[in-house]
Design a protein around this motif. Structure first.
Motif, PDB file in Angstrom:
ATOM      1  N   ASP A 105     -16.768  11.592   3.398  1.00 58.75           N
ATOM      2  CA  ASP A 105     -18.044  10.863   3.281  1.00 58.75           C
ATOM      3  C   ASP A 105     -18.347  10.438   1.847  1.00 58.75           C
ATOM      4  OD1 ASP A 105     -18.392  11.131   5.972  1.00 58.75           O
ATOM      5  OD2 ASP A 105     -19.610  12.960   5.807  1.00 58.75           O
ATOM      6  N   GLN A 106     -17.711  11.096   0.899  1.00 58.05           N
ATOM      7  CA  GLN A 106     -17.908  10.723  -0.508  1.00 58.05           C
ATOM      8  C   GLN A 106     -16.832   9.738  -0.981  1.00 58.05           C
ATOM      9  OE1 GLN A 106     -18.195  14.148   0.450  1.00 58.05           O
ATOM     10  NE2 GLN A 106     -20.375  13.596   0.610  1.00 58.05           N
ATOM     11  N   LYS A 107     -16.068   9.255  -0.004  1.00 61.67           N
ATOM     12  CA  LYS A 107     -15.000   8.275  -0.246  1.00 61.67           C
ATOM     13  C   LYS A 107     -13.832   8.845  -1.051  1.00 61.67           C
ATOM     14  CE  LYS A 107     -18.075   4.254   0.003  1.00 61.67           C
ATOM     15  NZ  LYS A 107     -17.696   4.005   1.415  1.00 61.67           N
ATOM     16  N   ASN A 108     -13.675  10.133  -0.966  1.00 55.87           N
ATOM     17  CA  ASN A 108     -12.510  10.767  -1.577  1.00 55.87           C
ATOM     18  C   ASN A 108     -11.352  10.766  -0.577  1.00 55.87           C
ATOM     19  OD1 ASN A 108     -13.871  11.586  -4.029  1.00 55.87           O
ATOM     20  ND2 ASN A 108     -14.898  13.165  -2.798  1.00 55.87           N
ATOM     21  N   PRO A 109     -10.139  10.439  -0.996  1.00 51.96           N
ATOM     22  CA  PRO A 109      -9.008  10.415  -0.058  1.00 51.96           C
ATOM     23  C   PRO A 109      -8.702  11.806   0.484  1.00 51.96           C
ATOM     24  CG  PRO A 109      -8.223  10.191  -2.310  1.00 51.96           C
ATOM     25  CD  PRO A 109      -9.725  10.103  -2.380  1.00 51.96           C
ATOM     26  N   THR A 110      -8.459  11.883   1.787  1.00 49.70           N
ATOM     27  CA  THR A 110      -8.182  13.188   2.413  1.00 49.70           C
ATOM     28  C   THR A 110      -6.815  13.238   3.094  1.00 49.70           C
ATOM     29  OG1 THR A 110      -9.278  12.495   4.463  1.00 49.70           O
ATOM     30  CG2 THR A 110     -10.629  13.644   2.811  1.00 49.70           C
ATOM     31  N   GLY A 111      -6.180  12.091   3.276  1.00 49.61           N
ATOM     32  CA  GLY A 111      -4.860  12.110   3.912  1.00 49.61           C
ATOM     33  C   GLY A 111      -4.533  10.799   4.616  1.00 49.61           C
ATOM     34  N   ILE A 112      -3.551  10.880   5.494  1.00 51.24           N
ATOM     35  CA  ILE A 112      -3.096   9.701   6.226  1.00 51.24           C
ATOM     36  C   ILE A 112      -3.182   9.956   7.732  1.00 51.24           C
ATOM     37  CG2 ILE A 112      -1.099   8.215   6.746  1.00 51.24           C
ATOM     38  CD1 ILE A 112      -2.169   7.617   4.057  1.00 51.24           C
ATOM     39  N   PHE A 113      -3.692   8.972   8.428  1.00 45.51           N
ATOM     40  CA  PHE A 113      -3.818   8.996   9.882  1.00 45.51           C
ATOM     41  C   PHE A 113      -2.723   8.098  10.465  1.00 45.51           C
ATOM     42  CE2 PHE A 113      -5.501   7.330  13.848  1.00 45.51           C
ATOM     43  CZ  PHE A 113      -6.162   8.395  14.425  1.00 45.51           C
ATOM     44  N   CYS A 114      -1.903   8.625  11.376  1.00 48.84           N
ATOM     45  CA  CYS A 114      -0.750   7.871  11.881  1.00 48.84           C
ATOM     46  C   CYS A 114      -0.731   7.832  13.401  1.00 48.84           C
ATOM     47  CB  CYS A 114       0.554   8.484  11.393  1.00 48.84           C
ATOM     48  SG  CYS A 114       0.638   8.774   9.616  1.00 48.84           S
ATOM     49  N   LEU A 115      -0.607   6.645  13.944  1.00 46.67           N
ATOM     50  CA  LEU A 115      -0.495   6.441  15.390  1.00 46.67           C
ATOM     51  C   LEU A 115       0.859   5.800  15.671  1.00 46.67           C
ATOM     52  CD1 LEU A 115      -1.913   6.446  18.195  1.00 46.67           C
ATOM     53  CD2 LEU A 115      -2.676   4.115  17.673  1.00 46.67           C
ATOM     54  N   GLY A 116       1.655   6.412  16.555  1.00 45.06           N
ATOM     55  CA  GLY A 116       3.001   5.896  16.784  1.00 45.06           C
ATOM     56  C   GLY A 116       3.476   6.039  18.216  1.00 45.06           C
ATOM     57  N   TYR A 117       4.658   5.495  18.479  1.00 43.87           N
ATOM     58  CA  TYR A 117       5.269   5.610  19.808  1.00 43.87           C
ATOM     59  C   TYR A 117       6.781   5.417  19.675  1.00 43.87           C
ATOM     60  CZ  TYR A 117       4.935   0.497  19.521  1.00 43.87           C
ATOM     61  OH  TYR A 117       5.020  -0.811  19.100  1.00 43.87           O
ATOM     62  N   ASN A 118       7.487   5.802  20.709  1.00 47.80           N
ATOM     63  CA  ASN A 118       8.944   5.768  20.724  1.00 47.80           C
ATOM     64  C   ASN A 118       9.433   4.355  21.053  1.00 47.80           C
ATOM     65  OD1 ASN A 118      11.729   6.045  21.444  1.00 47.80           O
ATOM     66  ND2 ASN A 118      11.395   8.208  21.885  1.00 47.80           N
ATOM     67  N   ILE A 119      10.285   3.788  20.187  1.00 43.84           N
ATOM     68  CA  ILE A 119      10.824   2.442  20.430  1.00 43.84           C
ATOM     69  C   ILE A 119      12.349   2.472  20.542  1.00 43.84           C
ATOM     70  CG2 ILE A 119       8.902   1.257  19.308  1.00 43.84           C
ATOM     71  CD1 ILE A 119      10.819   0.850  16.869  1.00 43.84           C
ATOM     72  N   THR A 120      12.919   3.643  20.820  1.00 41.30           N
ATOM     73  CA  THR A 120      14.374   3.769  20.885  1.00 41.30           C
ATOM     74  C   THR A 120      14.974   2.815  21.905  1.00 41.30           C
ATOM     75  OG1 THR A 120      14.173   6.101  20.277  1.00 41.30           O
ATOM     76  CG2 THR A 120      16.282   5.378  21.205  1.00 41.30           C
ATOM     77  N   LYS A 121      14.380   2.740  23.088  1.00 43.62           N
ATOM     78  CA  LYS A 121      14.881   1.855  24.139  1.00 43.62           C
ATOM     79  C   LYS A 121      14.826   0.400  23.690  1.00 43.62           C
ATOM     80  CE  LYS A 121      14.257   0.601  29.003  1.00 43.62           C
ATOM     81  NZ  LYS A 121      13.444   0.831  30.235  1.00 43.62           N
ATOM     82  N   TYR A 122      13.724   0.035  23.042  1.00 48.07           N
ATOM     83  CA  TYR A 122      13.561  -1.340  22.547  1.00 48.07           C
ATOM     84  C   TYR A 122      14.625  -1.669  21.511  1.00 48.07           C
ATOM     85  CZ  TYR A 122      11.616  -5.149  19.765  1.00 48.07           C
ATOM     86  OH  TYR A 122      11.460  -6.310  19.055  1.00 48.07           O
ATOM     87  N   VAL A 123      14.878  -0.719  20.587  1.00 49.06           N
ATOM     88  CA  VAL A 123      15.888  -0.936  19.548  1.00 49.06           C
ATOM     89  C   VAL A 123      17.266  -1.108  20.173  1.00 49.06           C
ATOM     90  CG1 VAL A 123      17.081   0.138  17.589  1.00 49.06           C
ATOM     91  CG2 VAL A 123      14.594   0.253  17.744  1.00 49.06           C
ATOM     92  N   ALA A 124      17.569  -0.278  21.199  1.00 45.97           N
ATOM     93  CA  ALA A 124      18.865  -0.375  21.880  1.00 45.97           C
ATOM     94  C   ALA A 124      19.016  -1.717  22.577  1.00 45.97           C
ATOM     95  CB  ALA A 124      19.006   0.761  22.893  1.00 45.97           C
ATOM     96  N   GLU A 125      17.933  -2.177  23.212  1.00 45.59           N
ATOM     97  CA  GLU A 125      17.974  -3.474  23.894  1.00 45.59           C
ATOM     98  C   GLU A 125      18.130  -4.612  22.895  1.00 45.59           C
ATOM     99  OE1 GLU A 125      14.388  -3.434  26.141  1.00 45.59           O
ATOM    100  OE2 GLU A 125      15.257  -2.295  27.806  1.00 45.59           O
ATOM    101  N   GLU A 126      17.473  -4.487  21.747  1.00 44.32           N
ATOM    102  CA  GLU A 126      17.612  -5.496  20.701  1.00 44.32           C
ATOM    103  C   GLU A 126      19.048  -5.561  20.192  1.00 44.32           C
ATOM    104  OE1 GLU A 126      15.318  -7.704  18.706  1.00 44.32           O
ATOM    105  OE2 GLU A 126      14.665  -7.622  20.787  1.00 44.32           O
TER     106      GLU A 126
END
Length: 204
Positions: A105-126
């Motif tokens: 709330d004081q605008k001090n950095p606290t870390g990183i928020f990460c949202l992800g998913y598996n793309i292995t199948k997509y990479v293989a198809e590519e």
């Protein structure tokens, strides 16, 4: 800001598609959702407090650092990152992420928020698609060579044979030789038609 992340964590804690993690400023996991815990349980039973890089390919560590720096330089933006994770069998799965910097709330950095998913199948198809495209291009070059050979290298001498046979047939030849010339001419014309047909098919 922190309330927003907390609500998102609650929403995706039991997701079966998305990974959700947060790391502190010390580079250690501060939260992981159930899907991430299950998918990478072969690495650790409790990631919280562990270094963020224990799941990933060593060459991708710099990607995390670079993307994280961009997040803190641009607090309102999300930044993508493709990270390879250990699959527990000596190989890697490909994962796609979006990173966002977290602040208190004081605008001090606290870390990183990460949202992800598996793309292995997509990479293989590519990869399969790329190989197929390369094969098509290779076949296209080969086909062009065949068309050129059929159109020029083969038909040119064949046309000469047809022309010369026609000239011979008009000279004073005995009937037997004349018949042979006629047969050569007929066969040459038939071969010429076959070559034309092959070239037309190859071009379509």
């Amino acid at each position: 800001m922190m309330n927003y992340f907390e609500e998102t964590k609650k929403l995706l804690n039991n997701s079966v598609l998305f990974y959700l993690i947060t790391t502190g400023m010390d580079g250690k996991y501060s939260y992981i959702n159930g899907h991430y815990a299950k998918e990478f349980s072969h690495i650790n039973n409790n990631f919280v407090g562990q270094p963020y890089h224990i799941t990933m390919h060593p060459d991708d560590m710099n990607t995390c650092v670079e993307v994280s720096m961009k997040c803190f330089e641009n607090p309102d933006k999300l930044f993508p990152a493709t990270i390879r994770k250990h699959d527990g069998s000596g190989g890697y799965v490909y994962t796609q992420w979006e990173y966002k910097a977290m602040f208190d709330d004081q605008k001090n950095p606290t870390g990183i928020f990460c949202l992800g998913y598996n793309i292995t199948k997509y990479v293989a198809e590519e990869l399969e698609l790329q190989i197929a495209q390369e094969e098509i291009e290779k076949n296209s070059v080969t086909m062009e060579k065949i068309i050129f050979q059929q159109s020029h290298l083969i038909r040119a001498p064949l046309s000469n044979i047809i022309g010369l046979t026609g000239i011979l047939d008009k000279t004073l030849l005995d009937s037997n030789t004349s018949n042979i010339c006629d047969m050569i001419l007929e066969s040459s014309n038939q071969l010429d038609e076959v070559i034309r047909s092959i070239v037309n098919i190859a071009r379509t």
